[in-house]
Design a protein around this motif. Structure first.
Motif, mmCIF file in Angstrom:
data_model
loop_
_atom_site.group_PDB
_atom_site.id
_atom_site.type_symbol
_atom_site.label_atom_id
_atom_site.label_comp_id
_atom_site.label_asym_id
_atom_site.label_seq_id
_atom_site.Cartn_x
_atom_site.Cartn_y
_atom_site.Cartn_z
ATOM 1 N N GLU A 48 0.553 -1.090 -0.243
ATOM 2 C CA GLU A 48 0.207 0.346 0.406
ATOM 3 C C GLU A 48 0.750 1.014 -0.221
ATOM 4 O O GLU A 48 0.144 1.963 -0.631
ATOM 5 N N ILE A 49 2.275 1.309 0.908
ATOM 6 C CA ILE A 49 2.647 2.686 0.595
ATOM 7 C C ILE A 49 3.451 2.582 -0.605
ATOM 8 O O ILE A 49 3.387 3.520 -1.120
ATOM 9 N N ALA A 50 3.924 1.680 -1.637
ATOM 10 C CA ALA A 50 4.656 1.481 -2.740
ATOM 11 C C ALA A 50 3.369 2.656 -3.402
ATOM 12 O O ALA A 50 3.660 2.866 -4.360
ATOM 13 N N ALA A 51 1.910 1.737 -4.104
ATOM 14 C CA ALA A 51 1.151 2.637 -4.462
ATOM 15 C C ALA A 51 1.238 3.878 -4.595
ATOM 16 O O ALA A 51 1.161 4.646 -5.145
ATOM 17 N N GLY A 52 0.700 3.889 -2.961
ATOM 18 C CA GLY A 52 0.750 5.316 -2.480
ATOM 19 C C GLY A 52 1.583 6.053 -3.277
ATOM 20 O O GLY A 52 1.634 7.422 -3.347
ATOM 21 N N LEU A 53 3.181 5.853 -3.435
ATOM 22 C CA LEU A 53 4.092 6.888 -3.141
ATOM 23 C C LEU A 53 4.590 6.549 -4.989
ATOM 24 O O LEU A 53 4.108 7.652 -4.990
ATOM 25 N N GLU A 54 3.863 5.656 -5.716
ATOM 26 C CA GLU A 54 4.047 6.163 -6.827
ATOM 27 C C GLU A 54 2.405 6.968 -7.347
ATOM 28 O O GLU A 54 3.095 7.820 -8.440
ATOM 29 N N ALA A 55 1.062 6.809 -6.828
ATOM 30 C CA ALA A 55 0.381 7.880 -6.683
ATOM 31 C C ALA A 55 0.982 9.111 -6.999
ATOM 32 O O ALA A 55 0.625 10.311 -7.125
ATOM 33 N N HIS A 56 1.709 9.277 -6.135
ATOM 34 C CA HIS A 56 2.302 10.155 -5.680
ATOM 35 C C HIS A 56 3.585 11.574 -6.416
ATOM 36 O O HIS A 56 4.638 12.233 -6.480
ATOM 37 N N THR A 85 -5.643 0.855 -20.433
ATOM 38 C CA THR A 85 -3.669 0.196 -19.806
ATOM 39 C C THR A 85 -2.919 0.672 -19.883
ATOM 40 O O THR A 85 -2.095 0.589 -18.912
ATOM 41 N N ARG A 86 -3.704 2.278 -19.087
ATOM 42 C CA ARG A 86 -2.482 3.253 -18.756
ATOM 43 C C ARG A 86 -2.526 3.424 -17.044
ATOM 44 O O ARG A 86 -1.841 3.633 -16.651
ATOM 45 N N THR A 87 -3.624 3.253 -16.689
ATOM 46 C CA THR A 87 -4.160 4.023 -15.600
ATOM 47 C C THR A 87 -4.779 1.957 -14.661
ATOM 48 O O THR A 87 -3.706 2.097 -13.778
ATOM 49 N N LEU A 88 -4.673 0.963 -15.300
ATOM 50 C CA LEU A 88 -5.327 -0.051 -14.419
ATOM 51 C C LEU A 88 -4.024 -0.955 -14.021
ATOM 52 O O LEU A 88 -3.988 -1.841 -13.557
ATOM 53 N N THR A 89 -3.341 -1.027 -14.936
ATOM 54 C CA THR A 89 -1.233 -1.187 -14.678
ATOM 55 C C THR A 89 -0.688 -0.563 -13.533
ATOM 56 O O THR A 89 0.513 -0.930 -13.278
ATOM 57 N N ARG A 90 -1.163 0.479 -13.246
ATOM 58 C CA ARG A 90 -0.420 0.702 -12.130
ATOM 59 C C ARG A 90 -0.468 0.870 -10.256
ATOM 60 O O ARG A 90 -1.891 -0.177 -10.657
ATOM 61 N N ALA A 91 0.221 0.077 -9.787
ATOM 62 C CA ALA A 91 0.117 -0.104 -8.830
ATOM 63 C C ALA A 91 -0.770 0.141 -7.901
ATOM 64 O O ALA A 91 -1.156 -0.008 -6.902
ATOM 65 N N SER A 92 -0.569 1.758 -7.724
ATOM 66 C CA SER A 92 -1.763 2.890 -7.508
ATOM 67 C C SER A 92 -3.060 2.333 -7.240
ATOM 68 O O SER A 92 -4.014 2.569 -6.655
ATOM 69 N N ALA A 93 -3.644 1.482 -8.939
ATOM 70 C CA ALA A 93 -4.622 1.437 -8.580
ATOM 71 C C ALA A 93 -4.869 -0.177 -8.242
ATOM 72 O O ALA A 93 -6.415 -0.417 -8.403
ATOM 73 N N HIS A 94 -3.993 -0.720 -7.322
ATOM 74 C CA HIS A 94 -4.616 -1.924 -6.664
ATOM 75 C C HIS A 94 -4.018 -1.719 -5.235
ATOM 76 O O HIS A 94 -3.714 -2.859 -4.204
ATOM 77 N N ALA A 95 -4.052 -0.645 -4.642
ATOM 78 C CA ALA A 95 -3.368 -0.169 -3.412
ATOM 79 C C ALA A 95 -4.504 -1.156 -2.895
ATOM 80 O O ALA A 95 -4.247 -1.523 -1.183
ATOM 81 N N GLN A 96 -5.740 -0.895 -2.270
ATOM 82 C CA GLN A 96 -6.671 -1.558 -1.596
ATOM 83 C C GLN A 96 -8.075 -2.512 -2.884
ATOM 84 O O GLN A 96 -7.661 -2.620 -3.674
#
Length: 385
Positions: free
Chosen positions: A59-67, A369-380
């Motif tokens: 969750e921290i990794a996904a949050g960092l990517e989102a920032h 394919t651009r957004t749902l492949t980000r880690a932040s899209a699967h943080a929770q």
């Protein structure tokens, strides 16, 4: 960093070029001096709220990517990737008391009978409406059709209140309205367009019940394909060691889930067409099914802007096609129907929804394919059933 009402620091977005603010170089004040010695500690202060609520390093990794933190940023902090950086931040937050006590790492929600049963509701309601339409004639049939439209529109709302396609407080009223219009056009649009081109409609016109019934029945495979995608993506997130590696591994999962759903939808279209002795409308109903699934997948993950525009665009094209045929009856306005007449003469009335919904689905596929492949899209994990 800003201070909220509770006195906690709120992180500002961190980009690759923010080396002067991420603690890699000295800044003025105590926090800057501490960051010059320990840049990871400075980063933790910048993202203190993220560290407080995180229940696992992913969750921290996904949050960092989102920032905006990338593997390049992590390399400047002497970590091989964002995942490694997140693991250190999570461990240090727990050790130093930066975060609240953890209650365990949650896994992805599994298939539960609650949302799995709810996914069958639209198909059941659709079948009941079709039976009612087949057993009535005249005015009672019109009443059944009007009531059935409301029943069918409420089916997906009930089906997707829970499970992997739930969108709490994310779907706008405009998106719901355009979705209802697109389904209504699938039911009456092709017949009305053909009747209008022949000078009608004179009385009632044929209803395309087979495609709508197939779309209602397809809500169940849509929910299961979305669950399968979310579950496999969460597992890849646990196994990946870099953001690019994760994106590359999730992209085939997304395309595979979409292909699986389309296969199920085509099978249902063929089955309903045979059972009701109607054209299955593979192109139009198939494009609409892909558009609705991709819009729901994106909205469920918090990306609602582009899906809303795609639904509105497809609906507007269909409405314009119908309006142009009726407007062509006005004196001197026959040219308005020329594009639609040429298209329908070449490939049939079903070409209009196929092109409108197909274009919208293609736009959403690129966006997915651009957004749902980000880690932040699967943080929770997906919302619990």
């Amino acid at each position: 960093m800003t201070i909220d009402s509770a006195g906690r620091g709120t992180a500002a977005p961190l980009r690759d070029g923010d080396s002067a603010r991420d603690g890699l170089h000295g800044t003025h004040g105590p926090a800057g001096r501490r960051g010059a010695v320990d840049p990871v500690k400075a980063l933790m202060h910048r993202h203190r709220e993220l560290c407080e609520r995180a229940v696992d390093p992913l969750e921290i990794a996904a949050g960092l990517e989102a920032h905006g933190v990338t593997d390049r940023t992590a390399a400047r902090l002497r970590h091989r990737d964002v995942f490694s950086l997140a693991e250190e931040m999570y461990a240090r937050a727990a050790r130093d008391g930066e975060a609240a006590p953890r209650t365990g790492t949650p896994g992805p929600s599994g298939p539960r009978s609650s949302w799995a049963a709810l996914a069958l509701v639209p198909g059941t309601l659709g079948a009941a409406v079709v039976v009612g339409l087949r057993l009535t004639e005249g005015q009672p049939r019109l009443a059944v059709a009007a009531f059935g439209a409301l029943v069918i529109a409420s089916g997906p709302y009930l089906a997707f209140r829970r499970g992997p396609l739930s969108t709490p407080h994310r779907t706008t009223g405009a998106a719901r309205a355009w979705t209802c219009w697109l389904v209504a056009y699938a039911l009456v649009g092709d017949g009305l367009l053909s009747a209008a081109r022949d000078g009608g409609p004179h009385g009632s016109w044929p209803l395309a019940t087979a495609p709508v019934l197939a779309l209602c029945l397809a809500c169940a495979p849509a929910a299961w394909c979305a669950h399968l995608f979310a579950d496999r993506a969460r597992r890849r997130l646990s196994a990946s060691r870099g953001l690019e590696e994760f994106a590359a591994s999730v992209r085939p999962l997304l395309l595979g889930a979409l292909a699986l759903f389309m296969s199920a939808l085509c099978g249902l279209l063929a089955l309903c067409g045979t059972a009701l002795d109607e054209p299955p409308a593979f192109a139009g109903a198939g494009a609409l099914g892909a558009l609705l699934l991709l819009a729901r997948l994106l909205t469920a993950r918090g990306f609602s802007h582009v899906p809303g525009r795609a639904l509105a665009g497809a609906g507007a094209v269909e409405a314009t096609a119908l309006a142009s045929v009726f407007a062509a009856r006005l004196p001197g306005c026959s040219f308005l129907a020329a594009p639609v007449d040429g298209l329908v003469d070449a490939a049939g009335a079903g070409t209009v929804p196929a092109l409108a919904c197909g274009a919208g689905a293609l736009v959403l596929l690129v966006q997915a394919t651009r957004t749902l492949t980000r880690a932040s899209a699967h943080a929770q994990p997906s919302p619990p059933p």
